[in-house]
Design a protein around this motif. Structure first.
Motif, PDB file in Angstrom:
ATOM      1  N   GLU A 172      -1.020   6.936   6.468  1.00 35.48           N
ATOM      2  CA  GLU A 172      -1.006   6.336   7.811  1.00 35.48           C
ATOM      3  C   GLU A 172      -0.002   5.191   7.888  1.00 35.48           C
ATOM      4  O   GLU A 172       0.787   5.103   8.842  1.00 35.48           O
ATOM      5  N   SER A 173      -0.004   4.315   6.874  1.00 37.26           N
ATOM      6  CA  SER A 173       0.946   3.195   6.897  1.00 37.26           C
ATOM      7  C   SER A 173       2.377   3.690   6.721  1.00 37.26           C
ATOM      8  O   SER A 173       3.321   3.144   7.315  1.00 37.26           O
ATOM      9  N   GLY A 174       2.559   4.748   5.918  1.00 34.44           N
ATOM     10  CA  GLY A 174       3.899   5.311   5.760  1.00 34.44           C
ATOM     11  C   GLY A 174       4.396   5.978   7.023  1.00 34.44           C
ATOM     12  O   GLY A 174       5.588   5.893   7.363  1.00 34.44           O
ATOM     13  N   ALA A 175       3.497   6.654   7.747  1.00 39.48           N
ATOM     14  CA  ALA A 175       3.874   7.274   9.021  1.00 39.48           C
ATOM     15  C   ALA A 175       4.324   6.216  10.016  1.00 39.48           C
ATOM     16  O   ALA A 175       5.307   6.394  10.738  1.00 39.48           O
TER      17      ALA A 175
ATOM     18  N   PRO B 269       0.834  -1.203   0.000  1.00 37.91           N
ATOM     19  CA  PRO B 269       0.000   0.000   0.000  1.00 37.91           C
ATOM     20  C   PRO B 269       0.872   1.258   0.000  1.00 37.91           C
ATOM     21  O   PRO B 269       2.038   1.204   0.405  1.00 37.91           O
ATOM     22  N   ALA B 270       0.306   2.376  -0.452  1.00 36.74           N
ATOM     23  CA  ALA B 270       1.075   3.609  -0.563  1.00 36.74           C
ATOM     24  C   ALA B 270       1.586   4.046   0.805  1.00 36.74           C
ATOM     25  O   ALA B 270       0.843   4.092   1.779  1.00 36.74           O
ATOM     26  N   TRP B 271       2.880   4.389   0.852  1.00 36.21           N
ATOM     27  CA  TRP B 271       3.476   4.914   2.087  1.00 36.21           C
ATOM     28  C   TRP B 271       3.446   6.437   2.126  1.00 36.21           C
ATOM     29  O   TRP B 271       3.757   7.035   3.152  1.00 36.21           O
ATOM     30  N   ALA B 272       3.101   7.053   1.002  1.00 38.21           N
ATOM     31  CA  ALA B 272       3.031   8.515   0.957  1.00 38.21           C
ATOM     32  C   ALA B 272       1.872   8.929   0.061  1.00 38.21           C
ATOM     33  O   ALA B 272       1.437   8.177  -0.820  1.00 38.21           O
ATOM     34  N   ALA B 273       1.376  10.147   0.312  1.00 39.01           N
ATOM     35  CA  ALA B 273       0.202  10.638  -0.396  1.00 39.01           C
ATOM     36  C   ALA B 273       0.568  11.152  -1.785  1.00 39.01           C
ATOM     37  O   ALA B 273       1.742  11.355  -2.108  1.00 39.01           O
ATOM     38  N   SER B 274      -0.459  11.406  -2.591  1.00 34.41           N
ATOM     39  CA  SER B 274      -0.245  11.834  -3.973  1.00 34.41           C
ATOM     40  C   SER B 274       0.262  13.264  -4.077  1.00 34.41           C
ATOM     41  O   SER B 274       0.574  13.730  -5.176  1.00 34.41           O
ATOM     42  N   ASP B 275       0.351  13.991  -2.945  1.00 30.45           N
ATOM     43  CA  ASP B 275       0.989  15.313  -2.986  1.00 30.45           C
ATOM     44  C   ASP B 275       2.504  15.211  -2.975  1.00 30.45           C
ATOM     45  O   ASP B 275       3.208  16.206  -3.097  1.00 30.45           O
ATOM     46  N   TYR B 276       3.032  13.992  -2.794  1.00 31.62           N
ATOM     47  CA  TYR B 276       4.475  13.721  -2.785  1.00 31.62           C
ATOM     48  C   TYR B 276       5.189  14.517  -1.684  1.00 31.62           C
ATOM     49  O   TYR B 276       6.349  14.872  -1.806  1.00 31.62           O
ATOM     50  N   ILE B 277       4.462  14.733  -0.578  1.00 28.14           N
ATOM     51  CA  ILE B 277       5.022  15.454   0.566  1.00 28.14           C
ATOM     52  C   ILE B 277       4.737  14.719   1.867  1.00 28.14           C
ATOM     53  O   ILE B 277       5.629  14.502   2.679  1.00 28.14           O
ATOM     54  N   HIS B 278       3.482  14.313   2.073  1.00 31.29           N
ATOM     55  CA  HIS B 278       3.056  13.746   3.357  1.00 31.29           C
ATOM     56  C   HIS B 278       3.004  12.227   3.321  1.00 31.29           C
ATOM     57  O   HIS B 278       2.678  11.625   2.288  1.00 31.29           O
ATOM     58  N   PHE B 279       3.279  11.618   4.458  1.00 27.46           N
ATOM     59  CA  PHE B 279       3.122  10.177   4.602  1.00 27.46           C
ATOM     60  C   PHE B 279       1.646   9.811   4.715  1.00 27.46           C
ATOM     61  O   PHE B 279       0.842  10.587   5.230  1.00 27.46           O
TER      62      PHE B 279
END
Length: 497
Positions: free
Chosen positions: A463-466, A451-461
């Motif tokens: 929940e799983s990435g955090a 699952p994605a570890w970061a959001a589509s803004d390419y800045i923020h993690f």
């Protein structure tokens, strides 16, 4: 054309292209059109396979952490027996010591210390061991920007440390919290004016009495503050219960009162008979653990926050300030800050910033300016509250489009290096989150991960990435604690008690 002729032709073309990298200008303007020709460095960089390199860096980082992060008590007992056999003489001890230090001083997930002196953190480890014995409550303040909003990252760190050293509860919460948290649900019966040290001019005060959470709510009348632990799947277990509530207030009126209401358990009214100009602390200790309560407040007061904890162990406070670059601490009253931290027994401060400064740093001069601003904040905290150790966490990788391709912000690496220098030059520690993620262009890979570890803004993690980056931090931190324990087990040679 024969095979060898084809090969010679391809090699000739390649050599011509390499030569052009040296002689062609990077930008060629023809009328209103600009053509870009890559340099040799750029051409080679794109051919190196960033995806493979980032994943390889992450794999190596995880392997490093697995080397020393041993949680199981049976394994730890076995480790002690192995060390007893290995360290029959000082030579074997030195070999093991060198192996520890090689990893802790040179690994990609390391914490950097001034002069590589890891022993600076040992006093904090001794405090944690007292927590584990139920003798103390030690607090870690985690300040950050929107990357830690909703108790992301902080909640994982808190849960892991509380499992190891004891403690319950979500830590400090403000009187008014406009951003929902995954750990605490809260609402007020009436609106209160709220002021933030790093907010807009409309949100700022004419004075500097913001409190330890870098914000303050103003009470004039009566209000009921409701707090309850979330019961979501993502809520960490030890956050859901607590047995001690403390209210931090200042400039209270003579008729100020505070009543704690716990359904079926307690209805306790308190007054402040000797109010402090700076900060007063009202405390309720409960005989059992609870998951929700109300505070009924009446009179006039500045409300700095509510500490929701266990009686002992570790408390970790999540203090997010959206849009902040971490350069606001000097705006908080030094007396109010130091007295609040002392009352709460703050012994470590995590500062996680840099992301909001990155888009505006576009020269070596602006990098230097930001370094000086961060250094000033560290010195301010240390001079007014020297009891706390400070660990600065650099920003995550961030991507922007350059020549139509998502790439790391141009000066991000320089910002990270400058922040590390600011920390080490001012007797603080540094953890390089950018490096741990995989370095240049790693954010793209974190977004693409499933699952994605970061959001589509390419800045923020996400929940799983955090949780992923928090697990790297906790395991790195625990490696240094394991090293401290190793030295204690071998105090005959190390001298560490």
């Amino acid at each position: 054309m024969k095979a060898y002729q084809t090969l010679l032709f391809l090699v000739s073309v390649l050599l011509i292209l390499v030569g052009l990298c040296f002689v062609f200008p990077e930008n060629i303007s023809i009328g209103g059109l600009t053509l870009r020709y890559p340099t040799l460095e750029q051409a080679l960089r794109k051919s190196n396979g960033d995806k493979e390199s980032v994943e390889e860096k992450l794999r190596k980082a995880e392997e490093e952490l697995k080397m020393q992060f041993v949680r199981d008590s049976i394994l730890r007992d076995s480790l002690d027996r192995v060390f007893a056999e290995l360290h029959a003489d000082s030579l074997n001890y030195v070999d093991s010591l060198n192996a520890y230090q090689k990893m802790l001083l040179n690994g990609s997930v390391k914490i950097s210390f001034p002069n590589n002196d890891i022993s600076k953190i040992f006093p904090f480890f001794r405090m944690l061991e007292q927590c584990a014995k139920g003798k103390d409550l030690v607090r870690i303040l985690h300040y950050g920007d929107s990357q830690i909003e909703a108790d992301r990252i902080s909640s994982y760190i808190r849960e892991q440390l509380q499992q190891k050293f004891g403690g319950y509860g979500p830590g400090m919460a403000p009187a008014i919290q406009p951003i929902p948290s995954m750990s605490v649900s809260q609402f007020a019966s009436d609106s209160l004016p709220r002021f933030i040290a790093d907010g807009t001019m409309r949100q700022k005060l004419s004075h500097n009495r913001y409190g330890v959470l870098a914000q303050m709510a103003l009470l004039d009348g009566k209000v009921t503050l409701n707090y309850s632990a979330r019961n979501w799947k993502k809520t960490q277990p030890r956050t859901k219960k607590f047995s001690q509530v403390r209210l931090l207030v200042g400039k209270t009126s003579d008729d100020f009162s505070a009543k704690l209401v716990v359904d079926g358990l307690q209805d306790s009214l308190q007054y402040i008979y000797d109010p402090s100009e700076e900060v007063s602390v009202l405390k309720w200790q409960l005989d059992t653990t609870i998951s929700k309560f109300k505070l009924v407040l009446s009179g006039k007061a500045e409300l700095y926050g509510v500490a929701i904890d266990g009686r002992s162990g570790v408390a970790v406070d999540n203090v997010p300030l959206r849009g902040s670059s971490g350069t606001f601490f000097h705006r908080i009253s030094p007396t109010l800050l130091s007295r609040s931290m002392d009352a709460l027994n703050v012994r470590m401060i995590l500062l996680e910033f840099g992301g909001n400064a990155t888009p505006y740093v576009n020269s070596d001069e602006s990098v230097s300016d930001y370094k000086q601003m961060i250094a000033r904040q560290i010195r301010y905290l240390k001079s007014h509250y020297p009891k706390a150790q400070i660990l600065l966490i650099g920003p995550a990788d961030m991507s922007m489009k350059i020549d139509g391709e998502l790439q790391t912000y141009p000066f991000l690496e320089e910002i990270v290096n400058a922040m590390e220098e600011a920390a080490l030059e001012n007797d603080a520690y540094f953890w390089n989150m950018y490096q741990v993620m995989g370095g240049r262009n790693s954010m793209v890979k974190w977004v693409e991960h499933q699952p994605a570890w970061a959001a589509s803004d390419y800045i923020h993690f996400t929940e799983s990435g955090a949780n992923k980056i928090a697990s790297f931090f906790v395991q790195s931190f625990m490696n240094y604690y394991e090293y401290y324990q190793f030295l204690k087990r071998n105090k005959k040679w190390s001298g560490v008690e």
